[in-house]
Design a protein around this motif. Structure first.
Motif, mmCIF file in Angstrom:
data_model
loop_
_atom_site.group_PDB
_atom_site.id
_atom_site.type_symbol
_atom_site.label_atom_id
_atom_site.label_comp_id
_atom_site.label_asym_id
_atom_site.label_seq_id
_atom_site.Cartn_x
_atom_site.Cartn_y
_atom_site.Cartn_z
ATOM 1 N N VAL A 160 0.854 -1.186 0.000
ATOM 2 C CA VAL A 160 0.000 0.000 0.000
ATOM 3 C C VAL A 160 0.894 1.241 0.000
ATOM 4 O O VAL A 160 1.712 1.410 0.895
ATOM 5 N N HIS A 161 0.731 2.088 -1.006
ATOM 6 C CA HIS A 161 1.532 3.304 -1.147
ATOM 7 C C HIS A 161 0.633 4.521 -0.926
ATOM 8 O O HIS A 161 -0.411 4.642 -1.558
ATOM 9 N N VAL A 162 1.058 5.411 -0.054
ATOM 10 C CA VAL A 162 0.336 6.665 0.172
ATOM 11 C C VAL A 162 0.978 7.715 -0.725
ATOM 12 O O VAL A 162 2.185 7.951 -0.659
ATOM 13 N N VAL A 163 0.151 8.340 -1.579
ATOM 14 C CA VAL A 163 0.650 9.253 -2.606
ATOM 15 C C VAL A 163 -0.134 10.558 -2.562
ATOM 16 O O VAL A 163 -1.358 10.548 -2.393
ATOM 17 N N ASP A 164 0.566 11.679 -2.726
ATOM 18 C CA ASP A 164 -0.098 12.978 -2.827
ATOM 19 C C ASP A 164 -1.007 12.961 -4.059
ATOM 20 O O ASP A 164 -0.586 12.552 -5.144
ATOM 21 N N ALA A 165 -2.242 13.377 -3.887
ATOM 22 C CA ALA A 165 -3.223 13.345 -4.977
ATOM 23 C C ALA A 165 -2.776 14.149 -6.191
ATOM 24 O O ALA A 165 -3.174 13.861 -7.315
ATOM 25 N N LYS A 166 -1.956 15.148 -5.984
ATOM 26 C CA LYS A 166 -1.478 15.972 -7.103
ATOM 27 C C LYS A 166 -0.096 15.546 -7.580
ATOM 28 O O LYS A 166 0.466 16.166 -8.468
ATOM 29 N N GLY A 167 0.442 14.489 -6.980
ATOM 30 C CA GLY A 167 1.774 14.019 -7.329
ATOM 31 C C GLY A 167 1.778 13.143 -8.567
ATOM 32 O O GLY A 167 0.739 12.715 -9.060
ATOM 33 N N MET A 168 2.968 12.892 -9.065
ATOM 34 C CA MET A 168 3.132 12.053 -10.242
ATOM 35 C C MET A 168 3.452 10.629 -9.798
ATOM 36 O O MET A 168 4.125 10.414 -8.799
ATOM 37 N N ARG A 173 -0.157 -3.938 -5.828
ATOM 38 C CA ARG A 173 -0.003 -2.582 -5.300
ATOM 39 C C ARG A 173 -1.355 -1.874 -5.223
ATOM 40 O O ARG A 173 -2.195 -2.005 -6.097
ATOM 41 N N VAL A 174 -1.512 -1.108 -4.142
ATOM 42 C CA VAL A 174 -2.669 -0.229 -3.982
ATOM 43 C C VAL A 174 -2.126 1.157 -3.679
ATOM 44 O O VAL A 174 -1.255 1.306 -2.814
ATOM 45 N N ARG A 175 -2.623 2.140 -4.381
ATOM 46 C CA ARG A 175 -2.213 3.527 -4.104
ATOM 47 C C ARG A 175 -3.350 4.243 -3.395
ATOM 48 O O ARG A 175 -4.500 4.190 -3.824
ATOM 49 N N LEU A 176 -2.992 4.920 -2.314
ATOM 50 C CA LEU A 176 -3.944 5.774 -1.597
ATOM 51 C C LEU A 176 -3.606 7.209 -1.966
ATOM 52 O O LEU A 176 -2.574 7.731 -1.547
ATOM 53 N N PHE A 177 -4.442 7.845 -2.766
ATOM 54 C CA PHE A 177 -4.225 9.233 -3.140
ATOM 55 C C PHE A 177 -4.835 10.109 -2.049
ATOM 56 O O PHE A 177 -6.031 10.006 -1.760
ATOM 57 N N VAL A 178 -3.996 10.950 -1.444
ATOM 58 C CA VAL A 178 -4.427 11.731 -0.282
ATOM 59 C C VAL A 178 -4.242 13.222 -0.503
ATOM 60 O O VAL A 178 -3.440 13.651 -1.329
ATOM 61 N N ASP A 179 -5.005 14.010 0.277
ATOM 62 C CA ASP A 179 -4.882 15.462 0.237
ATOM 63 C C ASP A 179 -3.858 15.909 1.284
ATOM 64 O O ASP A 179 -3.155 15.090 1.879
ATOM 65 N N ALA A 180 -3.782 17.209 1.526
ATOM 66 C CA ALA A 180 -2.806 17.769 2.470
ATOM 67 C C ALA A 180 -3.035 17.300 3.901
ATOM 68 O O ALA A 180 -2.115 17.310 4.719
ATOM 69 N N GLU A 181 -4.252 16.871 4.223
ATOM 70 C CA GLU A 181 -4.558 16.397 5.580
ATOM 71 C C GLU A 181 -4.511 14.882 5.675
ATOM 72 O O GLU A 181 -5.013 14.295 6.639
ATOM 73 N N SER A 182 -3.927 14.225 4.680
ATOM 74 C CA SER A 182 -3.808 12.753 4.621
ATOM 75 C C SER A 182 -5.143 12.049 4.552
ATOM 76 O O SER A 182 -5.270 10.900 4.991
ATOM 77 N N VAL A 200 -8.689 10.757 -1.123
ATOM 78 C CA VAL A 200 -9.541 11.596 -1.971
ATOM 79 C C VAL A 200 -10.275 10.847 -3.081
ATOM 80 O O VAL A 200 -11.181 11.384 -3.691
ATOM 81 N N LYS A 201 -9.849 9.613 -3.368
ATOM 82 C CA LYS A 201 -10.594 8.801 -4.333
ATOM 83 C C LYS A 201 -10.477 7.341 -3.918
ATOM 84 O O LYS A 201 -9.511 6.949 -3.263
ATOM 85 N N PRO A 202 -11.444 6.530 -4.289
ATOM 86 C CA PRO A 202 -11.443 5.144 -3.850
ATOM 87 C C PRO A 202 -10.173 4.405 -4.291
ATOM 88 O O PRO A 202 -9.794 4.470 -5.464
ATOM 89 N N PRO A 203 -9.511 3.727 -3.368
ATOM 90 C CA PRO A 203 -8.304 2.969 -3.733
ATOM 91 C C PRO A 203 -8.650 1.787 -4.635
ATOM 92 O O PRO A 203 -9.767 1.274 -4.608
ATOM 93 N N LYS A 204 -7.665 1.381 -5.436
ATOM 94 C CA LYS A 204 -7.818 0.198 -6.285
ATOM 95 C C LYS A 204 -6.445 -0.415 -6.537
ATOM 96 O O LYS A 204 -5.416 0.276 -6.395
ATOM 97 N N THR A 205 -6.430 -1.660 -6.878
ATOM 98 C CA THR A 205 -5.158 -2.291 -7.175
ATOM 99 C C THR A 205 -4.635 -1.769 -8.499
ATOM 100 O O THR A 205 -5.395 -1.321 -9.348
ATOM 101 N N GLY A 206 -3.354 -1.848 -8.669
ATOM 102 C CA GLY A 206 -2.737 -1.406 -9.908
ATOM 103 C C GLY A 206 -1.581 -0.549 -9.634
ATOM 104 O O GLY A 206 -0.615 -0.380 -10.148
#
Length: 112
Positions: free
Chosen positions: A77-85, A94-103, A106-112
């Motif tokens: 599980v990777h935590v990633v800034d929603a505006k990051g590349m 792999r699952v990416r958690l796209f997060v805002d400035a408050e962690s 911001v969108k439903p996680p999915k594998t990939g």
């Protein structure tokens, strides 16, 4: 400063690989930007449906990560800034958690 032939060849190779990879992906435009998804054959999707983590949207990343790992401990599980590349490779482990400035997710996680 002039770029040497090797540098130009490297850039050209990266562009070709990016275009080849993008041609295998489906482009979706969402309110928060572009989202690439790998198209999978229907028989793969039917035999192995993706987990539904839509209820994790809005939760803190630590809580969401813990819940995903509780039910799917084999995933990374990777935590990633929603505006990051991020890289555009598709990884079923792999699952990416796209997060805002408050962690907050911001969108439903999915594998990939």
């Amino acid at each position: 400063m002039r770029a040497g032939p090797l540098a130009l060849l490297s850039v050209l190779l990266l562009v070709v690989l990016s275009v080849a990879e993008a041609s295998q992906r489906k482009l979706h435009v969402s309110p928060d930007g572009f989202d690439f998804e790998t198209e999978q054959p229907p028989e793969v999707m039917a035999s192995n449906p993706p987990p539904d983590w839509s209820h994790l949207k809005g939760k803190h990343s630590d809580e969401a990560k813990a819940e995903i790992l509780r039910t799917h401990p084999h995933l990374k599980v990777h935590v990633v800034d929603a505006k990051g590349m991020v890289t555009m490779d598709y990884r079923e482990d792999r699952v990416r958690l796209f997060v805002d400035a408050e962690s907050k997710v911001v969108k439903p996680p999915k594998t990939g």
